[in-house]
Design a protein around this motif. Sequence first.
Motif, PDB file in Angstrom:
ATOM      1  N   PRO A  87      31.971  12.629 -50.219  1.00 48.06           N
ATOM      2  CA  PRO A  87      31.354  13.676 -51.036  1.00 48.06           C
ATOM      3  C   PRO A  87      32.097  15.001 -51.053  1.00 48.06           C
ATOM      4  CG  PRO A  87      30.117  13.327 -49.001  1.00 48.06           C
ATOM      5  CD  PRO A  87      31.126  12.232 -49.087  1.00 48.06           C
ATOM      6  N   GLU A  88      32.941  15.266 -50.071  1.00 49.49           N
ATOM      7  CA  GLU A  88      33.635  16.547 -50.018  1.00 49.49           C
ATOM      8  C   GLU A  88      35.068  16.478 -50.529  1.00 49.49           C
ATOM      9  OE1 GLU A  88      33.341  17.959 -46.027  1.00 49.49           O
ATOM     10  OE2 GLU A  88      31.214  18.519 -46.221  1.00 49.49           O
ATOM     11  N   GLU A  89      35.502  15.323 -51.020  1.00 48.13           N
ATOM     12  CA  GLU A  89      36.872  15.150 -51.485  1.00 48.13           C
ATOM     13  C   GLU A  89      36.901  15.096 -53.009  1.00 48.13           C
ATOM     14  OE1 GLU A  89      39.226  15.399 -49.248  1.00 48.13           O
ATOM     15  OE2 GLU A  89      37.642  15.507 -47.737  1.00 48.13           O
ATOM     16  N   ALA A  90      37.551  16.086 -53.627  1.00 47.38           N
ATOM     17  CA  ALA A  90      37.607  16.132 -55.092  1.00 47.38           C
ATOM     18  C   ALA A  90      38.444  15.007 -55.663  1.00 47.38           C
ATOM     19  CB  ALA A  90      38.176  17.486 -55.528  1.00 47.38           C
ATOM     20  N   TYR A 147      36.871  12.808 -42.099  1.00 48.89           N
ATOM     21  CA  TYR A 147      36.312  12.793 -43.448  1.00 48.89           C
ATOM     22  C   TYR A 147      34.802  12.617 -43.375  1.00 48.89           C
ATOM     23  CZ  TYR A 147      40.975  12.278 -45.497  1.00 48.89           C
ATOM     24  OH  TYR A 147      42.278  12.481 -45.896  1.00 48.89           O
ATOM     25  N   LYS A 148      34.112  13.393 -44.173  1.00 47.27           N
ATOM     26  CA  LYS A 148      32.675  13.199 -44.321  1.00 47.27           C
ATOM     27  C   LYS A 148      32.442  12.021 -45.243  1.00 47.27           C
ATOM     28  CE  LYS A 148      28.399  15.549 -45.685  1.00 47.27           C
ATOM     29  NZ  LYS A 148      27.804  16.802 -46.202  1.00 47.27           N
ATOM     30  N   ARG A 150      29.611   9.192 -46.881  1.00 46.45           N
ATOM     31  CA  ARG A 150      28.186   8.965 -47.171  1.00 46.45           C
ATOM     32  C   ARG A 150      27.991   7.551 -47.703  1.00 46.45           C
ATOM     33  NH1 ARG A 150      26.140  13.517 -50.456  1.00 46.45           N
ATOM     34  NH2 ARG A 150      25.959  14.457 -48.376  1.00 46.45           N
ATOM     35  N   THR A 166      25.067   9.571 -43.467  1.00 52.18           N
ATOM     36  CA  THR A 166      26.230  10.449 -43.588  1.00 52.18           C
ATOM     37  C   THR A 166      26.825  10.637 -42.194  1.00 52.18           C
ATOM     38  OG1 THR A 166      25.256  11.607 -45.489  1.00 52.18           O
ATOM     39  CG2 THR A 166      27.058  12.699 -44.335  1.00 52.18           C
ATOM     40  N   THR A 168      30.910  11.112 -39.841  1.00 52.34           N
ATOM     41  CA  THR A 168      32.327  11.482 -39.842  1.00 52.34           C
ATOM     42  C   THR A 168      33.176  10.249 -39.604  1.00 52.34           C
ATOM     43  OG1 THR A 168      31.837  13.710 -39.034  1.00 52.34           O
ATOM     44  CG2 THR A 168      34.095  12.929 -38.793  1.00 52.34           C
TER      45      THR A 168
END
Length: 235
Positions: A87-90, A147-148, A150, A166, A168
């Motif tokens: 979810p945090e990686e564009a 990396y987060k 989910r 969710t 790490t």
Amino acid sequence: MLPLMAAADQNAFSSLSAASVVSVSALVFTVASFWWLNARQGRLESWEPHFFAAIVHGSKVRLRLPLVLHNTGAKPIVVQDLRLTFPEEAASHLPLLWTSSSSCLLPGPDEEPELPTGFVVAGRQAQQLFIEFEAPFSGLVPKAGDYKVRIQVRVGHRKGWRSLLTFTLRTNNIIHPDRYTVCNNAPLELTKEDRRKADAALLELLEGQEKGASAKGETKRRASSNDEGNTGTNL
């Protein structure tokens, strides 16, 4: 005489009221207990895996996770589908899809993975599964780092995707990214030498991808140049 009769009537009414309250309370307790034990719709819960299996080869990313799913309610829950996202990686355009299930975490030549099919988690029961997620062209090739991640789930009694877990994902522990191996997901588990090897292996993999992309671009430019030089008219 009349005061005595009024007092007797009042006492009878009080006794009747107390008995009614006790009876109604017992009925409510019985109905509530029956609902809690037999009809309550619960939710799924899961926990961060201690280990995972991974391969990062070219543009393909494949992860196998040991997941424990627990149904907190009395009614069974039908699991229709699962997927994994960053979810945090564009750069992560597509989720990793549930591609198969296995009986163990370590991939082997003799294993017979099952295709993704729905399954049921019984009421107040837990079920362990080895779920494999894959995205041939995810747009994201994980480097060494944290990396987060989910995991989302689709269940039969609700619409749409819902968050299940969710946690790490520590890709620092992937020492051989081009081989499907089991890795520890615990923090600070690798020695400095192992971490150096993991960083070097992932860097080599990324450099190989960049060289491959440059070679393809050069080939296309040469082909275009040759086409422009052969535009004469044949008589």
